[in-house]
Design a protein around this motif. Sequence first.
Motif, PDB file in Angstrom:
ATOM      1  N   ARG A 171       0.844  -1.201   0.000  1.00 53.42           N
ATOM      2  CA  ARG A 171       0.000   0.000   0.000  1.00 53.42           C
ATOM      3  C   ARG A 171       0.878   1.249   0.000  1.00 53.42           C
ATOM      4  O   ARG A 171       2.093   1.171  -0.058  1.00 53.42           O
ATOM      5  CB  ARG A 171      -0.882   0.032   1.247  1.00 53.42           C
ATOM      6  N   GLN A 185       0.073   3.482   5.122  1.00 55.03           N
ATOM      7  CA  GLN A 185      -1.093   2.600   5.099  1.00 55.03           C
ATOM      8  C   GLN A 185      -0.714   1.148   5.384  1.00 55.03           C
ATOM      9  O   GLN A 185      -1.533   0.369   5.844  1.00 55.03           O
ATOM     10  CB  GLN A 185      -1.808   2.694   3.752  1.00 55.03           C
ATOM     11  N   LYS A 210     -11.528   3.610   3.526  1.00 56.36           N
ATOM     12  CA  LYS A 210     -11.874   3.402   2.126  1.00 56.36           C
ATOM     13  C   LYS A 210     -11.675   1.931   1.785  1.00 56.36           C
ATOM     14  O   LYS A 210     -10.879   1.248   2.430  1.00 56.36           O
ATOM     15  CB  LYS A 210     -10.971   4.236   1.224  1.00 56.36           C
ATOM     16  N   GLU A 211     -12.320   1.490   0.734  1.00 54.85           N
ATOM     17  CA  GLU A 211     -12.242   0.095   0.294  1.00 54.85           C
ATOM     18  C   GLU A 211     -12.807  -0.840   1.365  1.00 54.85           C
ATOM     19  O   GLU A 211     -13.412  -0.404   2.321  1.00 54.85           O
ATOM     20  CB  GLU A 211     -10.810  -0.283  -0.093  1.00 54.85           C
ATOM     21  N   ARG A 212     -12.558  -2.140   1.198  1.00 58.04           N
ATOM     22  CA  ARG A 212     -13.260  -3.108   2.037  1.00 58.04           C
ATOM     23  C   ARG A 212     -12.316  -4.263   2.358  1.00 58.04           C
ATOM     24  O   ARG A 212     -11.323  -4.487   1.662  1.00 58.04           O
ATOM     25  CB  ARG A 212     -14.481  -3.620   1.256  1.00 58.04           C
ATOM     26  N   ARG A 215      -8.385  -4.935   1.972  1.00 56.45           N
ATOM     27  CA  ARG A 215      -7.954  -3.807   1.123  1.00 56.45           C
ATOM     28  C   ARG A 215      -8.276  -2.475   1.785  1.00 56.45           C
ATOM     29  O   ARG A 215      -8.009  -1.411   1.225  1.00 56.45           O
ATOM     30  CB  ARG A 215      -8.634  -3.857  -0.254  1.00 56.45           C
ATOM     31  N   THR A 216      -8.910  -2.518   2.946  1.00 55.68           N
ATOM     32  CA  THR A 216      -9.320  -1.278   3.616  1.00 55.68           C
ATOM     33  C   THR A 216      -8.098  -0.415   3.940  1.00 55.68           C
ATOM     34  O   THR A 216      -7.068  -0.928   4.375  1.00 55.68           O
ATOM     35  CB  THR A 216     -10.055  -1.596   4.932  1.00 55.68           C
TER      36      THR A 216
ATOM     37  N   ARG B 184     -20.839   3.864   6.489  1.00 49.63           N
ATOM     38  CA  ARG B 184     -20.194   2.707   5.923  1.00 49.63           C
ATOM     39  C   ARG B 184     -20.869   1.447   6.462  1.00 49.63           C
ATOM     40  O   ARG B 184     -21.205   1.375   7.639  1.00 49.63           O
ATOM     41  CB  ARG B 184     -18.737   2.756   6.391  1.00 49.63           C
ATOM     42  N   HIS B 338     -13.597 -11.338  -0.594  1.00 47.73           N
ATOM     43  CA  HIS B 338     -14.053 -10.149  -1.315  1.00 47.73           C
ATOM     44  C   HIS B 338     -15.078  -9.367  -0.513  1.00 47.73           C
ATOM     45  O   HIS B 338     -15.127  -8.145  -0.560  1.00 47.73           O
ATOM     46  CB  HIS B 338     -14.665 -10.577  -2.651  1.00 47.73           C
ATOM     47  N   CYS B 341     -16.055  -7.156   5.460  1.00 45.27           N
ATOM     48  CA  CYS B 341     -16.190  -5.697   5.540  1.00 45.27           C
ATOM     49  C   CYS B 341     -14.897  -5.055   6.017  1.00 45.27           C
ATOM     50  O   CYS B 341     -14.674  -3.881   5.789  1.00 45.27           O
ATOM     51  CB  CYS B 341     -17.362  -5.320   6.434  1.00 45.27           C
ATOM     52  N   ARG B 348     -11.164  -9.943   8.565  1.00 49.44           N
ATOM     53  CA  ARG B 348     -10.472  -9.131   7.555  1.00 49.44           C
ATOM     54  C   ARG B 348      -9.186  -9.795   7.083  1.00 49.44           C
ATOM     55  O   ARG B 348      -8.956  -9.970   5.889  1.00 49.44           O
ATOM     56  CB  ARG B 348     -10.162  -7.754   8.141  1.00 49.44           C
TER      57      ARG B 348
END
Lengths: 786, 429
Positions: A171, A185, A210-212, A215-216, B184, B338, B341, B348
């Motif tokens: 990142r 990041q 941002k993102e999820r 990848r947040t 969110r 994918h 959250c 995660r």
Amino acid sequence: MSSNPPAQSPAGARPAVDGPRPAAPAVSPPPPATVTCTIDGKPYTFPRGTLIVNAVRQVGHPIPYYCYHQKLAPVGACRVCMVSVLGAPLTRPGMGPIVTTGCTTPVFEGLEIETMSEAAKLARKQVLQFLLINHPLDCPVCDKGGECDLQDFTLGYGPGVSEFAERKILRRKADDLGPFLVLDQERCILCQRCVRYENEVTGEQNLVLKERGDRTVIDTGRGEPYSGYFSGNNTELCPVGALTSRTYRFKARPWDVRPVATVCQGCAVGCNATVNLRGDRIVRLLLRDNPQTDGGWLCDRGRYGFGHTTAPARLDRPLIKRNGELVAASWEDAVSAAAAGLRQGAAVLGGGRLTDEEALLLSQLVRVGLKTNDVDWRVGYQTFAAPEAVGMQGAQIGDIDGADLVLLCDTSLLEEAPVVEIRLRRSAGRNTSVIDLGPVRNFRHGPSRRIACAPEDLPARIAALTPDFQAAKSPLIVWDGRGGEALAEAIRGLGARVLVPAEFNNARGAEIAGLVPDALPGYHRLDEAAVFSKAWGAAVPSATGRHTQAILAATGGDVQALYLVGANPLRTFPDGALAAAALDRVGFLVVQDLFLTEAAHRADVVLPALGPLEKEGHVTNMSGVRQAVRRIVSGPSGAKADGEIFRLLAAALGATLADVPAEVASEPVRLRLPAGSASTPPGEGLRLIVRPALFAGGGTAAHDPNFDPVRGGTVVRLHPEDAAELQLAEGDAVHLQSGGTALRAVVSKDGGVARGYAVLAAHVAGVQGLGPRVRVAPARAEVTVG
Amino acid sequence: MIRRILTEGIDEFDMTRLDVYRSRGGYQALAKALRTMSPDDVADEVKTSGLRGRGGAGVAASFKWSTLPADGRPRYLILNGDESEPGSFSGRMLIQKNPHMIIEGALLSAYACRMARVFIYLRGEFYEGAEIMRRAVEEARAAGFIGERILGTDFSQEVVVHRGAGAYICGEETAIMESLEGKRGHPRTKPPFPTAAGLYGMPTVINNVETIANVAPIVANGGAWFAAIGPEKSPGTKVCSVSGRVRRPGNYEIEMGTPLRELIEEHAGGLEPGHELKFILPAGASSALIQPKNLDVSLDYDSLGAIRSMLGSAGMLVCDERDCAVHVAYLGARFYHHESCGKCTPCREGTGWTERVLHRMEHGLGRSGDTRRLEELCRGIGGRKCLCLLGDFSVTYLQSALANFHDEFEAHEHGGPCPVTAALEVSVR
């Protein structure tokens, strides 16, 4: 320093006492205020609602956590504070203990907590292993190394080895987020402390997720630079090295630095802070909670405003004007030259940036050395510092939290007392209604009732608010003392407590020391001069002196010499033309300051002074709280503390300054205020008003290299419709013309400015020279004026 | 057996049209309730019916309704139409083919619970469904079924259709509220439960669209009528989505208690000739695999629970011998990675790690110890360590696959082409 504060004293937790319990009341008893549960086998009693994580910490057991923070609402995200719990309703009868997060579960009667069960230890190990799989492990070059919770908890609770053998996610690293913040990041563990702080505390939402999934990332909303006055707190909330300060980057390790407690002197809030020194250099400031003043936060001006201590522009030797040139001189020569020049018809301006002790010395020097009462700390817009001095009831900063009605009287807490605005943002719209009165919208991060009006209409508008104030239980007025007696009278009429953000950090200390023409120290009447004469061992004049305006007007007349102490009226005095004329006319000018200011350039003698963080004493904050400050760095070797300079001058004048303040028992005097601002006559162009701006003002901010990124050009704020009529767009260069003077500025459209006004930041060069009305005209690129 | 209550008529008629829906008895339950029944009467009928939530957990609808505090605060009803699990597509069909039945059920539920407002939350990808639902709401409003003084009574009700931004997590009942509030889509910690402090901090009931669709027939025909359908503890019908290796994949509305074998072999047409059932991934890939030996299980909440699986959304992904367990596990892991959250650590980071391991195994880069690694990852993520149940969902199917097809996973540790499908003539990928 770990960003997890050490466990508080276990005041709320005590071992349960055996013995008979009091009989239960007959009808529907309220739930008891305390609950008893066991932690690792021992019973403890806690207030109802105590979270397991705090209960465990309070009794001295270690427990790791990242997302939880005492200043933020629990979120349950990191899942590291796992403990084993047993007891209904968490577990059903017959069921064994389960692991759960201590930050989201309050203790309850009969709960059994095991902090070091095998299940809890395993769960923490698993989570800590997860947290490191995408972490770069760049500890050798990370500023957080040595005070990093990720390092500490991995050592304390994590697995010794990682089973992760896949590719890490890459990142953005070393990302400049704004003027002061650097984001990495990859190091981020997504605890969301920063995001929650931006949500719950400042309400600015500068940092978002941002993102999820994995990848947040943390980032600003649209990738724009961070814009806000409270970014630095994020670096202390961040438990890892993801958000760090640009000024501290690669500067030190925690074991290199020496912590020294201090009080920020950037403004009159008096936030508590801890300075970290590496050798004899300040490398950073950290917050040090004081519920009375800062409420646990620092603004960026305070946190990063230490660069002036080593700024190249600092004066490090006295200067004397010879043949029109300021040349270096010895202290002996400079002091005797200054004393000689000040011996006849001298007046003194300034003092709002001294310590309390120095202000008192100056007050004595003025009376017994210069034999005058022509002294005034008020060299800007502010007309008084202590509400009690003008017949109002003062308030404490913390009173904002409990106020149900707050009137912002043409005053911006954000620009003048930034950390105090955080309190108002948190209560506004919940328990507090805010009235935002004046020509410029001052409260922009919370709900408020906006009443736009011209400065001269403020008294009438305030009188009209009487019913609101009569209905309120604990109303509060915030007024920075701009204006005069008419406005003060209207505010007195509301009968509410008043909080006064100060233009100079120790304005209140200066005022109580008697750096005013109509009172002696302690607001004592001048007819008590005899008592002071006795205490000080020299005659104290009893005739009322002149205030700044009158002193400036009398230069060239019977004010033959002027002594500016940390004052630069050319930037601060509202009537810039008068200030400029006065400094030109005066026969002899002594300037005592940290930098070669516009005023110092015109001086006959320049005396280099030490600044805040370079001398010790006390300072009095905006609500009268006195706090000690220490000498933390030595400052330029050729500069002296203001107090020492006053003693040298007194000696040269043949006077001795007493160390003990006089004890007088008379009633305090009420300070005279100017009549108030008259309305600006109609005319061509826009009405010019000058309002404080955090990074624009202040004697040190203007020269602090740490603020280079936030010191843009002069900005003029216009209502969008006024800008449209003038065919001006955001960022356009313009000339502000007024009489014969002009100033170059850049247009910023601002719907919070009332129509017909042009707003400039106070304490900026060239601003005070403009008249009450300006014509705004596009500047051609090749022309430079101002 | 097939029993069409929710899907009645949708193949023959355009039930999205208000006039067609009304001509087949639509909105008569609403009229009956508003004119002849008190809100409590309606709630009692639903209680009598024994209707259980169709979204997954199978909690009695009347239980959620009965836990609403009577403290004068506004109450909200959210219809969960965020159907996002692999292999679940019954809700989409109901939304697209029978929107008025959902709206009528929502109005009746709102009447029974004195809701201040109804929100129909639709999955972000349901562009078409959202258009159909919005049109249906506008038609119903124009006809006086939504808005002020419905059918001339004192009952007023607003219905808001909201399409999400496309996130599996927003089917979680607290994340759906965050999403509706404009935030969110992240789950909240519980307690407080939504009935105590939900949307905008107010008491809130979240029901699946299929659950709510049942309310209109229940009110029209009486709770006792409904309770008599299917097993005593799981009354009513369920729309099952069957996909994968069957000859007639699709949605089948069956009476609760119908054997799984009947659904697969009769209604869905059975497997292709020459192929045999390997396993079924039930509940939208969120629960344990169903083995062929359990094919005679009854389709209801308790019977599937008894074989340590779940009815859930009744999305049934049928796999035969051509389907390698590692391949199916990889697809599941890709989905959960994918859709994680990202709020809490185990899900995660763990889902990403899981997918990376399975990606290697699937693509011939397996390494010794991968199977054990997957088992440990499942233990690290699962076991209620995550903030919401979706973390556990992401490992339940995988743990079941690892337990049942351990040798297939181990065979992938040596790299190279899939040893399971290599022997087969037909490539499946």
